[in-house]
Design a protein around this motif. Structure first.
Motif, mmCIF file in Angstrom:
data_model
loop_
_atom_site.group_PDB
_atom_site.id
_atom_site.type_symbol
_atom_site.label_atom_id
_atom_site.label_comp_id
_atom_site.label_asym_id
_atom_site.label_seq_id
_atom_site.Cartn_x
_atom_site.Cartn_y
_atom_site.Cartn_z
ATOM 1 N N ARG A 138 -13.967 27.009 5.234
ATOM 2 C CA ARG A 138 -13.272 26.882 6.509
ATOM 3 C C ARG A 138 -14.001 25.875 7.392
ATOM 4 O O ARG A 138 -14.855 26.221 8.209
ATOM 5 N N ASN A 139 -13.629 24.607 7.218
ATOM 6 C CA ASN A 139 -14.292 23.529 7.943
ATOM 7 C C ASN A 139 -13.912 23.544 9.420
ATOM 8 O O ASN A 139 -12.745 23.695 9.778
ATOM 9 N N GLY A 140 -14.926 23.346 10.262
ATOM 10 C CA GLY A 140 -14.678 23.117 11.666
ATOM 11 C C GLY A 140 -14.219 21.681 11.890
ATOM 12 O O GLY A 140 -13.864 20.964 10.959
ATOM 13 N N TRP A 141 -14.232 21.256 13.132
ATOM 14 C CA TRP A 141 -13.787 19.896 13.481
ATOM 15 C C TRP A 141 -14.804 18.877 12.996
ATOM 16 O O TRP A 141 -15.988 19.182 12.850
ATOM 17 N N TYR A 142 -14.354 17.676 12.720
ATOM 18 C CA TYR A 142 -15.224 16.584 12.289
ATOM 19 C C TYR A 142 -15.589 15.734 13.508
ATOM 20 O O TYR A 142 -14.716 15.382 14.299
ATOM 21 N N TRP A 143 -16.858 15.343 13.610
ATOM 22 C CA TRP A 143 -17.229 14.402 14.677
ATOM 23 C C TRP A 143 -16.475 13.085 14.502
ATOM 24 O O TRP A 143 -16.171 12.402 15.481
ATOM 25 N N GLU A 144 -16.152 12.745 13.265
ATOM 26 C CA GLU A 144 -15.434 11.493 13.024
ATOM 27 C C GLU A 144 -14.048 11.483 13.670
ATOM 28 O O GLU A 144 -13.454 10.418 13.836
ATOM 29 N N ASN A 145 -13.529 12.659 14.013
ATOM 30 C CA ASN A 145 -12.212 12.700 14.660
ATOM 31 C C ASN A 145 -12.199 11.968 15.998
ATOM 32 O O ASN A 145 -11.124 11.620 16.505
#
Length: 284
Positions: A138-145
């Protein structure tokens, strides 16, 4: 055991293949499932087996999974189509006799109010009903977003969003890839659920300050409503479904739904998550 990575030429999938090799998996024991063989040429040069299959083609997927023990199902990018597409992958894995499926889901997918959550929840439910053991990443948000609008944020000195004072525990794409590789290279993972997030718990005001420090130009956070933010994003040229998704994610941040202190990511990768400042500087 042969490990298949779906979407292996994507931003996350390629990093997972790299991480598997770094963990000692022989390239010949990795199957890259891709839509475009030409894009996978660098993987083939490494010795990775490249097999062509689309999430919409169950027969091709079944052939791609022949002889495979573990499958990493990286969630599709076509929002609104993913339940059917993911079911195709699971059906194919069952037909091929796969022994484990790892799925890249969403943080707290079973309770999240973020618009992306229902498709992830439905996929998790389908996997739970399958005879194949499954593990949920369950991945959280990506900084790359945040990189797509980074130049505009720095130039204007304003980070726009609808996250209020909520905190986000994001991590880099490479962190999540390394976590996936760790799971795929360990036994007895079936039935496990990992809530994955970074060490930093930042409000958007905090994030604006980090962007300012990294760029050398002052940046402040301007909070708007979810609907206002979606309209702003649409006005900037984003498709309406993307604008709605991003605004919904910000609303989720305001409710604390993209924050976690589980420590699962750190335990899997054996270190702290990559600081957002490092991700920003690399992008700059």
């Amino acid at each position: 055991m042969i490990t298949a990575v779906t979407g292996a030429t994507g931003n996350l999938g390629g990093l997972v293949v790299d991480a598997l090799i770094s963990r000692g998996v022989a390239p010949g024991d990795i199957v890259a499932v891709v839509r475009d063989a030409d894009k996978a040429a660098p993987l083939a040069q490494l010795g990775v087996a490249v097999r062509v299959a689309d999430y919409s083609d169950t027969a091709a997927l079944t052939s791609a999974f022949a002889g495979v023990g573990k499958v990493l199902l990286i969630s599709g990018s076509e929002v609104g189509q993913r339940i059917a597409q993911h079911n195709n992958v699971i059906d194919a894995a069952e037909a091929a006799g796969v022994s484990l499926i790892a799925y890249t889901s969403l943080l707290a997918a079973d309770t999240s109010g973020v618009s992306l959550a229902p498709e992830h929840k439905a996929t998790e439910e389908r996997l739970t009903a399958s005879a194949i053991p499954a593990v949920f990443l369950r991945n959280g948000w990506y900084w790359e977003n945040y990189l797509g609008s980074l130049a505009q944020t720095i130039e204007g000195g304003v980070l726009l969003g609808a996250a209020g004072n909520g905190k986000i525990a994001a991590a880099s794409r490479a962190d999540y890839a390394e976590a996936a590789a760790a799971v795929l290279t360990h036994d007895d993972q079936g039935g496990k659920i990992y809530e994955l997030g970074g060490d930093e718990h930042l409000t958007y005001a905090d994030l604006a300050a980090v962007i300012g420090d990294a760029s050398g130009k002052p940046v402040v956070y301007k909070d708007v409503t979810e609907s206002e933010y979606a309209a702003i994003l649409e006005g900037a040229g984003l498709p309406d479904f993307v604008a709605t998704m991003l605004a919904s994610a910000d609303a989720g941040i305001s409710r604390g739904e993209l924050d976690t202190d589980s420590g699962d990511l750190q335990e899997l990768i054996g270190r702290a998550s990559t600081p957002v400042a490092e991700v920003l500087r690399a992008a700059m």
